[in-house]
Design a protein around this motif. Structure first.
Motif, PDB file in Angstrom:
ATOM      1  N   VAL A 157      -1.671  -2.206  -1.070  1.00 59.52           N
ATOM      2  CA  VAL A 157      -1.383  -0.945  -1.386  1.00 59.52           C
ATOM      3  C   VAL A 157       0.137  -0.906  -2.178  1.00 59.52           C
ATOM      4  N   ARG A 158       0.029  -0.431  -3.460  1.00 66.35           N
ATOM      5  CA  ARG A 158       1.562  -0.512  -4.116  1.00 66.35           C
ATOM      6  C   ARG A 158       2.438   0.738  -3.598  1.00 66.35           C
ATOM      7  N   ASN A 159       3.671   0.650  -3.801  1.00 67.67           N
ATOM      8  CA  ASN A 159       4.595   1.350  -3.465  1.00 67.67           C
ATOM      9  C   ASN A 159       5.535   1.705  -4.335  1.00 67.67           C
TER      10      ASN A 159
ATOM     11  N   ASP B  39       3.550  11.868   2.276  1.00 64.86           N
ATOM     12  CA  ASP B  39       3.157  12.291   1.144  1.00 64.86           C
ATOM     13  C   ASP B  39       2.725  11.272   0.112  1.00 64.86           C
ATOM     14  N   GLU B  40       3.568  10.323  -0.161  1.00 66.02           N
ATOM     15  CA  GLU B  40       3.674   9.175  -1.258  1.00 66.02           C
ATOM     16  C   GLU B  40       2.755   8.225  -0.690  1.00 66.02           C
ATOM     17  N   GLY B  41       2.674   7.936   0.500  1.00 62.83           N
ATOM     18  CA  GLY B  41       2.057   6.919   1.261  1.00 62.83           C
ATOM     19  C   GLY B  41       0.478   7.458   1.058  1.00 62.83           C
ATOM     20  N   ARG B  42       0.240   8.806   1.166  1.00 69.98           N
ATOM     21  CA  ARG B  42      -1.319   9.065   1.155  1.00 69.98           C
ATOM     22  C   ARG B  42      -1.633   9.173  -0.356  1.00 69.98           C
TER      23      ARG B  42
ATOM     24  N   VAL C 265      -4.774   6.113  -4.682  1.00 66.88           N
ATOM     25  CA  VAL C 265      -4.945   5.185  -5.891  1.00 66.88           C
ATOM     26  C   VAL C 265      -5.564   4.046  -5.393  1.00 66.88           C
ATOM     27  N   PHE C 266      -5.293   3.454  -4.461  1.00 69.05           N
ATOM     28  CA  PHE C 266      -5.681   2.312  -4.095  1.00 69.05           C
ATOM     29  C   PHE C 266      -7.082   2.250  -3.866  1.00 69.05           C
ATOM     30  N   LEU C 267      -7.621   3.193  -2.969  1.00 64.47           N
ATOM     31  CA  LEU C 267      -9.067   3.386  -2.797  1.00 64.47           C
ATOM     32  C   LEU C 267      -9.962   3.835  -4.073  1.00 64.47           C
ATOM     33  N   ALA C 268      -9.296   4.501  -4.842  1.00 65.30           N
ATOM     34  CA  ALA C 268     -10.102   4.709  -6.180  1.00 65.30           C
ATOM     35  C   ALA C 268     -10.211   3.548  -7.325  1.00 65.30           C
ATOM     36  N   ASP C 269      -9.138   2.855  -7.044  1.00 62.13           N
ATOM     37  CA  ASP C 269      -8.848   1.477  -7.878  1.00 62.13           C
ATOM     38  C   ASP C 269      -9.718   0.361  -7.307  1.00 62.13           C
ATOM     39  N   HIS C 270      -9.627   0.272  -5.913  1.00 60.50           N
ATOM     40  CA  HIS C 270      -9.935  -1.179  -5.474  1.00 60.50           C
ATOM     41  C   HIS C 270     -10.895  -0.843  -4.223  1.00 60.50           C
ATOM     42  N   GLY C 271     -11.360   0.299  -3.867  1.00 64.12           N
ATOM     43  CA  GLY C 271     -11.979   0.584  -2.733  1.00 64.12           C
ATOM     44  C   GLY C 271     -13.381  -0.003  -2.761  1.00 64.12           C
TER      45      GLY C 271
END
Length: 341
Positions: free
Chosen positions: A283-285, A309-312, A317-323
């Motif tokens: 999960v990119r940060n 909020d930034e973590g959410r 983004v992670f779930l959308a791209d790689h879920g």
């Protein structure tokens, strides 16, 4: 259409109050009923998040875990109201999260360079310990269905020690987050321990060797890459800490990549084969590259909730791209990793 469930494990880095970013990631992941968390490896702030998550889950499932994480970070922020680490008026006016201009932080920074915590903190106090004792039911944690692996560094040997559910106490969590220039070493079973980040941030081996999940979601806090060359003493020290705290995890990922490349030659029953089959996701940060070292000591609620909020957002983004890759394919480019090392 509802997805089939996917068994995953989590690897959570440490980084002081920057760990509130991880809180946000976990909060978002827990909303996905198809994601089943088998185990968590955590260090320092990652250890705190892991223990609170597992205890909350044991008490009330996903909703219990989310509520426990929010309660923990609110109590951390409440405790910080009495801390000398508060932003200066100028930093507040300019909207900066840094504490470098805060008198309390500057004094602590000076003291930690000139004296040891055995001199300026002879009683060994730590304001986080009562928060942990209040927020976590350690008896319940031992029976949690989520397996925990908490890393601390043995001062005498320099080696990591990984504590599991049955072994976890407030002292273990304090040991995992014990920065030796600020806190006295934490003694457990006659051995002294420092921050786990020096020997595993976080440790991946138990996720591979002791769990059935083949998917590891890594939530980093310390940037692997930081643009530019640090110039000031504070910038240099910060980058040194980031590099050293990432080193062990990077080596474990490198070993995993190497074994995957040569997986055809591995025996099907070998431990090396277990490493080769792992699928890794990150999960990119990007927010972390905008923050300095001093902000890791900033536990103001506005800052902590911003990081949540930034973590959410990062988890979204992670779930959308790689879920869709979870349970199917690794999303870490191992070929690129091997080319860079």
């Amino acid at each position: 259409m509802e997805r089939d469930s996917v068994l995953v494990d989590l690897a959570l880095q440490g980084g002081g109050s920057h760990g509130a970013f991880t809180w946000g990631v976990l909060d978002r992941l827990l909303e996905e009923s198809w994601l089943e968390i088998e185990g968590v490896s955590g260090t320092s702030a990652g250890a705190m998040n892991a223990a609170v998550l597992a205890d909350g889950f044991a008490a009330g499932g996903r909703a219990g875990a989310r509520a426990a994480l929010e309660s923990y970070w609110r109590h951390v922020s409440d405790a910080a109201r009495f801390s000398p680490f508060r932003r200066s008026l100028i930093d507040r006016m300019l909207g900066r999260w840094s504490l470098e201009g805060a008198p309390g932080f500057m004094f602590m920074d000076y003291m930690s360079r000139m004296f040891s915590p055995y001199q300026y903190n002879p009683l060994g106090g730590n304001a986080l310990e009562p928060v942990l004792e209040k927020q976590i039911d350690f008896a319940r944690l031992r029976a949690s269905p989520i397996k925990l692996f908490i890393t601390a560094t043995n001062v005498r040997t320099g080696r990591p020690r990984v504590f599991r559910n049955a072994d976890i106490t407030p002292a273990v969590l304090m040991a995992s987050a014990c920065l030796p220039t600020i806190f006295q070493a934490v003694e457990i079973d006659g051995e002294a321990y420092w921050d786990g980040g020096y020997s595993g941030n976080p440790t991946l081996a138990p996720l591979v060797n002791e769990l059935t999940s083949d998917d590891t979601i890594l939530v980093p806090i310390n940037p692997l890459e930081r643009p530019g060359t640090p110039r000031t003493p504070a910038e240099i020290l910060n980058r040194l800490n980031e590099v050293s705290f990432n080193a062990v995890a990077v080596k474990e990922l490198y070993m995993m990549a190497l074994l995957q490349r040569h997986s055809a030659a591995l025996g099907s029953d070998s431990e090396a084969c277990d490493w080769a089959r792992m699928r890794v996701h990150i999960v990119r940060n990007p927010i972390m590259n905008t923050l300095d070292f001093s902000s890791k000591f900033n536990a103001e609620w506005d800052f902590v909730s911003m990081l949540r909020d930034e973590g959410r957002k990062a988890a979204e983004v992670f779930l959308a791209d790689h879920g869709h890759d979870l349970g199917r394919a690794s999303t870490v480019d191992f070929d690129k990793l091997l080319a860079e090392l």
